[in-house]
Design a protein around this motif. Structure first.
Motif, PDB file in Angstrom:
ATOM      1  N   GLU A  61      46.694  79.168  19.624  1.00 40.21           N
ATOM      2  CA  GLU A  61      46.111  80.000  18.918  1.00 40.21           C
ATOM      3  C   GLU A  61      44.661  80.013  18.774  1.00 40.21           C
ATOM      4  OE1 GLU A  61      48.286  80.903  15.082  1.00 40.21           O
ATOM      5  OE2 GLU A  61      49.810  81.323  16.177  1.00 40.21           O
ATOM      6  N   ASP A  62      44.006  78.713  18.579  1.00 44.74           N
ATOM      7  CA  ASP A  62      42.703  78.459  18.525  1.00 44.74           C
ATOM      8  C   ASP A  62      42.073  78.606  19.996  1.00 44.74           C
ATOM      9  OD1 ASP A  62      40.102  77.014  17.445  1.00 44.74           O
ATOM     10  OD2 ASP A  62      40.571  76.044  19.314  1.00 44.74           O
ATOM     11  N   ALA A 121      41.590  82.652  20.316  1.00 43.08           N
ATOM     12  CA  ALA A 121      40.285  82.931  19.764  1.00 43.08           C
ATOM     13  C   ALA A 121      39.200  82.887  20.417  1.00 43.08           C
ATOM     14  CB  ALA A 121      40.214  82.556  18.297  1.00 43.08           C
ATOM     15  N   GLU A 178      49.165  89.756  18.194  1.00 45.06           N
ATOM     16  CA  GLU A 178      48.721  89.936  16.814  1.00 45.06           C
ATOM     17  C   GLU A 178      47.200  89.558  16.572  1.00 45.06           C
ATOM     18  OE1 GLU A 178      49.513  88.356  12.394  1.00 45.06           O
ATOM     19  OE2 GLU A 178      50.902  87.838  13.832  1.00 45.06           O
ATOM     20  N   GLN A 179      46.951  88.388  17.456  1.00 42.36           N
ATOM     21  CA  GLN A 179      45.263  88.176  17.268  1.00 42.36           C
ATOM     22  C   GLN A 179      44.409  89.100  18.040  1.00 42.36           C
ATOM     23  OE1 GLN A 179      46.211  83.717  18.698  1.00 42.36           O
ATOM     24  NE2 GLN A 179      44.117  83.830  17.947  1.00 42.36           N
TER      25      GLN A 179
END
Length: 296
Positions: A128-129, A132, A238-239
């Motif tokens: 997830e990082d 981003a 979602e991100q």
């Protein structure tokens, strides 16, 4: 410091490639990967290890030099837009009848740091990082005149720094939306009688997606299916949807991947038919080394 290209070693590598083409067999070459059009070869030298991407054959020096100018402009524009591009050198050598073969050469980077590998080995927090940071890069760089083929296998993560690897198809358009890349060159592996028809039919669908952040992210997520990483799609959606409109859906991603895979499977079948024609009818070497069948 500019990348030093190992000239003599590259000439020897090209001789091995020509022998492989004559035999119709890539054995004897260390293939790091197959692109949809070109292949990447490993080259070990006294000056270090290199990844060498062999380009389609150019019809003459003018066409090769035009490609070189486009490549330089592309890497400069990506860098100015905040993309860390792996240092790339363009090398070439002559072929009979004035033709030229070129290689995009990069120093070999640790394969275990490829994002496509790390997404299998690191935890969800890392993924997830990464995503981003990936979204920041895409939104900062991509525009109607500057594109990015940003699938996971085209990035390497070095100490938290995303490095972009695949610059061999410079994705730039002019103000009227025309590709600055010599698109015809990248369809030369198709049977000559079908090249223009296929190019006209599919080139727009191939390239359009790379010029909007939404299209780039859709392509990235779709290719996670190929990498057997589709379990990551819901969290990434979602991100992504916090920054993209209209929102992407899991169904759209799956349908996109299915259509993209079908298109490339068709192109691969056409290439195989052309190879059979060269080898069995014309009795001469086929000028491309095709990838093995992909489990898409």
């Amino acid at each position: 410091m500019p990348l030093t290209v190992p000239e003599d070693d590259l000439r020897e590598l090209e001789q091995h490639v020509r022998a492989a083409l004559a035999a119709g067999d890539p054995r004897g070459l260390t293939v790091l990967g197959y692109g949809e059009v070109t292949l990447v070869l490993a080259l070990e030298t006294a000056r270090g290890a290199f990844a060498c991407k062999r380009l389609p054959v150019f019809g003459g020096r003018e066409r090769f030099e035009a490609y070189g100018r486009t490549l330089t402009r592309y890497t400069d524009r990506l860098s100015a837009a905040g993309v860390h591009v792996a240092e790339t050198a363009l090398w070439h050598t002559g072929l009979p009848f004035g033709k030229i073969v070129g290689y995009c050469v990069q120093e070999t980077l640790p394969v275990k740091r490829l994002v496509s590998h790390l997404l299998h080995t690191e935890d969800r927090a890392w993924a997830e990082d990464f995503f981003a940071r990936f979204l920041d890069t895409v939104h900062g760089a991509v525009s109607p005149v500057l594109g990015l083929d940003a699938q996971a296998s085209n990035w390497i993560d070095l100490d938290g720094d995303l490095v972009y690897l695949d610059v061999t198809s410079p994705l730039m358009r002019d103000a009227r939306g025309r590709e600055l890349l010599d698109v015809r060159l990248f369809f030369t592996s198709l049977p000559w009688i079908l090249r223009d028809a296929v190019r006209i039919a599919v080139a727009k669908s191939i390239f359009d997606k790379f010029y909007t952040p939404r299209g780039v992210v859709l392509d990235f997520l779709g290719n996670l299916h190929k990498e057997r990483l589709d379990a990551l799609v819901p969290a990434f959606l979602e991100q992504a949807n916090a920054r993209i409109t209209p929102a992407l859906t899991a169904g759209e991603v799956a349908a996109y991947y299915k259509g993209d895979a079908s298109m490339w499977e068709l192109i691969q079948r056409l290439r195989k038919a052309d190879r059979a024609w060269h080898l069995k009818v014309l009795r001469r070497p086929y000028p491309f080394l095709l990838p093995p069948d992909a489990d898409r």
